[in-house]
Design an enzyme around this catalytic site. Structure first.
Site, mmCIF file in Angstrom:
data_model
loop_
_atom_site.group_PDB
_atom_site.id
_atom_site.type_symbol
_atom_site.label_atom_id
_atom_site.label_comp_id
_atom_site.label_asym_id
_atom_site.label_seq_id
_atom_site.Cartn_x
_atom_site.Cartn_y
_atom_site.Cartn_z
ATOM 1 N N LYS A 228 0.843 -1.198 0.000
ATOM 2 C CA LYS A 228 0.000 0.000 0.000
ATOM 3 C C LYS A 228 0.876 1.244 0.000
ATOM 4 O O LYS A 228 1.656 1.472 0.923
ATOM 5 C CB LYS A 228 -0.916 0.001 1.226
ATOM 6 C CG LYS A 228 -1.743 1.275 1.390
ATOM 7 C CD LYS A 228 -2.486 1.282 2.725
ATOM 8 C CE LYS A 228 -3.105 2.650 3.011
ATOM 9 N NZ LYS A 228 -3.737 2.705 4.354
ATOM 10 N N ASP A 233 -2.623 10.523 3.585
ATOM 11 C CA ASP A 233 -4.042 10.176 3.695
ATOM 12 C C ASP A 233 -4.762 11.219 4.544
ATOM 13 O O ASP A 233 -4.646 11.239 5.768
ATOM 14 C CB ASP A 233 -4.210 8.791 4.315
ATOM 15 C CG ASP A 233 -5.667 8.368 4.406
ATOM 16 O OD1 ASP A 233 -6.494 8.965 3.684
ATOM 17 O OD2 ASP A 233 -5.966 7.449 5.187
ATOM 18 N N LYS A 240 -10.098 12.970 8.216
ATOM 19 C CA LYS A 240 -9.549 12.608 9.513
ATOM 20 C C LYS A 240 -9.442 13.848 10.394
ATOM 21 O O LYS A 240 -9.224 14.955 9.888
ATOM 22 C CB LYS A 240 -8.136 12.031 9.353
ATOM 23 C CG LYS A 240 -8.035 10.701 8.660
ATOM 24 C CD LYS A 240 -6.568 10.299 8.547
ATOM 25 C CE LYS A 240 -6.389 8.976 7.820
ATOM 26 N NZ LYS A 240 -6.854 7.831 8.614
ATOM 27 N N ASP A 251 1.513 6.464 5.759
ATOM 28 C CA ASP A 251 0.509 5.584 5.183
ATOM 29 C C ASP A 251 1.010 4.867 3.933
ATOM 30 O O ASP A 251 0.288 4.064 3.357
ATOM 31 C CB ASP A 251 -0.780 6.359 4.878
ATOM 32 C CG ASP A 251 -2.024 5.514 5.090
ATOM 33 O OD1 ASP A 251 -1.949 4.529 5.851
ATOM 34 O OD2 ASP A 251 -3.062 5.824 4.498
ATOM 35 N N ASP A 310 -12.211 7.060 3.906
ATOM 36 C CA ASP A 310 -10.980 6.855 4.666
ATOM 37 C C ASP A 310 -10.571 5.383 4.694
ATOM 38 O O ASP A 310 -9.550 5.038 5.276
ATOM 39 C CB ASP A 310 -11.150 7.388 6.093
ATOM 40 C CG ASP A 310 -9.828 7.547 6.817
ATOM 41 O OD1 ASP A 310 -8.782 7.629 6.137
ATOM 42 O OD2 ASP A 310 -9.826 7.575 8.066
ATOM 43 N N GLU A 312 -9.467 3.790 2.138
ATOM 44 C CA GLU A 312 -8.969 3.849 0.762
ATOM 45 C C GLU A 312 -7.871 2.837 0.481
ATOM 46 O O GLU A 312 -7.668 2.423 -0.664
ATOM 47 C CB GLU A 312 -8.468 5.262 0.449
ATOM 48 C CG GLU A 312 -7.044 5.590 0.854
ATOM 49 C CD GLU A 312 -6.776 5.484 2.349
ATOM 50 O OE1 GLU A 312 -5.641 5.161 2.725
ATOM 51 O OE2 GLU A 312 -7.710 5.720 3.156
ATOM 52 N N ARG A 314 -7.563 -0.314 1.205
ATOM 53 C CA ARG A 314 -8.049 -1.592 0.681
ATOM 54 C C ARG A 314 -8.522 -1.463 -0.766
ATOM 55 O O ARG A 314 -8.507 -2.447 -1.508
ATOM 56 C CB ARG A 314 -9.156 -2.133 1.584
ATOM 57 C CG ARG A 314 -10.432 -1.326 1.596
ATOM 58 C CD ARG A 314 -11.310 -1.638 2.794
ATOM 59 N NE ARG A 314 -10.706 -1.178 4.035
ATOM 60 C CZ ARG A 314 -11.265 -1.341 5.236
ATOM 61 N NH1 ARG A 314 -12.444 -1.943 5.341
ATOM 62 N NH2 ARG A 314 -10.660 -0.902 6.315
#
Length: 460
Positions: A228, A233, A240, A251, A310, A312, A314
């Site tokens: 990933k 993010d 967030k 992230d 949020d 995202e 996956r």
């Protein structure tokens, strides 16, 4: 790394004696009388982490004492020796006796030297260590250089580590080992059928991309790594809070650790056909950002309803996993900084992993313990699979309810893996929130050493 180890035994190397509270009196009795008096005058007892430099009659450092946990103590830390680089004065040192695990102690010592020096000059190590007999210095250097790569990538702030810069780092690594590198960028993602990667990254001013490189003999078993690479993010429109956004430069920790693992594999010349896939995006806020309850197709075909923008990570992994799965690799592994639920359940130091391959699960647990790279298996609990159902699409990326968030994320990703002979998913944190021995505060290499040990056993 070459600057850390003394290249030949140094007759003047200062000895380091490891000691426990239970063994202190025995070790103390072996010291010269003046050293015994000095140690007792300073209240030395051998408690874990306790450090004392014993002087020579001339006033130089003649011996170092360092306390270790008892091997069966609750909370025993095999990396305790990682404190030493921050305690030792400049000089050349050697181990006077064996710690509980000499290899892990030397690895911890080397990992403990790390400092992030991109924006502030980091002085080269002022200490050198004479490697003990029987230690594979090349293997230690490989692991530490990989960890340094992961840490440096994660610690670099997002203004200097966007999707393009992450791709540059991957390309540099690929070129170093003669791997074949390609990258699908921006609108090419839609024409090449990576709709979820594009959907997550389309609101950012920095174009999303899919990094792809291959290495090794095509006749060897296929091992594919997917990381990933969300370079920052915000949470998207499901924004967030600032406290949660503060370390979101990390992230892309899954990508960083996949690159670290790939570096070890290629450096060790394991007998496998390696492929690395990294969806690199920034989850930004703009007028064209994906919205809650938007529906997008996926590369594999199922439509995905956006329950939460949020969730995202996956989404980008889903397209990359589906692409990887088309080759039916022998082993498909993904790493990502995915869920706060994993941290709530297991904390920052113990990433959960998921697989239906029982042999793989047991082998990985054994390797994780041996490498002091802790991992903990959680189940792909089929009874929760229906929680991903959507009334208007094939699947929802973030089911409501708030329960079992790491498990439902793993179940979501499992929907996109069908042909791989074996699949492993690891939900890492990629960050050390509070410094501990061998693990400075900041970006961290997690799961890579354990997985490398497993791959070395299988394909070495």
């Amino acid at each position: 790394m070459s600057s850390l180890f003394a290249t030949a035994p140094e007759p003047t190397a200062i000895p380091i004696s490891f000691v426990t509270r239970a063994g202190w009196e025995v070790l103390c009795a072996t010291l010269p009388e003046a050293a015994q008096r000095f140690a007792r005058a300073h209240g030395y007892s051998g408690k874990p982490g306790q450090f004392l430099a014993l002087p020579t009659p001339e006033g130089d450092i003649g011996h170092v004492l360092f306390g270790l946990d008892e091997p069966d103590a609750r909370g025993h830390d095999p990396f305790r020796a990682g404190q030493l680089p921050g305690l030792l004065p400049p000089g050349v040192y050697r181990l006077a006796n064996a710690p509980h695990d000499t290899r892990l102690a030397v690895l911890a010592f080397a990992l403990g030297v790390y400092k992030f020096g991109r924006y502030r000059t980091a002085e080269p190590p002022a200490v050198k260590l004479v490697p003990p007999d029987g230690i594979d210095v090349a293997a230690i250097a490989r692991a530490v250089e990989a960890a340094t790569l992961a840490r440096d990538l994660i610690n670099t702030p997002s203004n200097d580590m966007g999707p393009a810069e992450l791709a540059d780092a991957a390309q540099a690594l690929a070129q170093r080992f003669g791997a074949d590198f390609t990258c699908v960028v921006g609108e090419q993602l839609t024409t090449r059928n990576f709709p979820l990667i594009h959907a997550v990254g389309m609101a950012a001013t920095r174009a999303p991309r899919l990094i792809d490189f291959t290495w090794g003999d095509p006749a060897h078993p296929k091992v594919t790594l997917v990381g990933k690479g969300v370079c920052f993010d915000t949470g998207g429109l499901d924004l967030k809070p600032s406290s949660a956004m503060l370390i979101m430069k990390k992230d892309m920790g899954g990508a960083a650790n996949v690159l670290a693992l790939a570096a070890m594999i290629m450096d060790a010349k394991l007998k496998l056909r390696l492929r690395v896939l990294i969806p690199a995006v920034e989850n930004a806020v703009a007028g064209n950002a994906m919205r809650p309850l938007d529906i997008f197709p996926s590369r594999k075909g199922p439509t995905v309803e956006i329950g939460n923008t949020d969730a995202e990570g996956r989404l980008v992994l889903a397209d990359a996993l589906a692409y990887a799965d088309e080759e039916a690799p022998d082993l498909l592994i993904d790493l990502g900084t995915l869920t706060g639920a994993a941290r709530v359940a297991l904390g920052p130091d113990l990433p959960p992993y998921y697989t239906d391959d029982e042999t793989l699960a047991l082998d990985l647990a054994r390797c994780a313990k041996a490498e002091n790279d802790p991992l903990w298996r959680l189940p792909l609990w089929g009874a929760y699979d229906s929680w991903l159902d959507s009334k208007v699409a094939n699947i929802n990326n973030a089911p409501s309810g708030g329960f079992a968030g790491s498990i439902t994320c793993a179940l979501f990703l499992q929907r996109f893996v069908e042909s791989a002979k074996s699949w492993l998913h690891v939900d890492i944190y990629g960050w050390t929130p509070k410094a501990k021995p061998a693990r400075p505060e900041g970006g961290e290499c997690q799961a890579a050493r354990a997985i490398f040990a497993l791959l070395s056993e299988r394909y070495g």
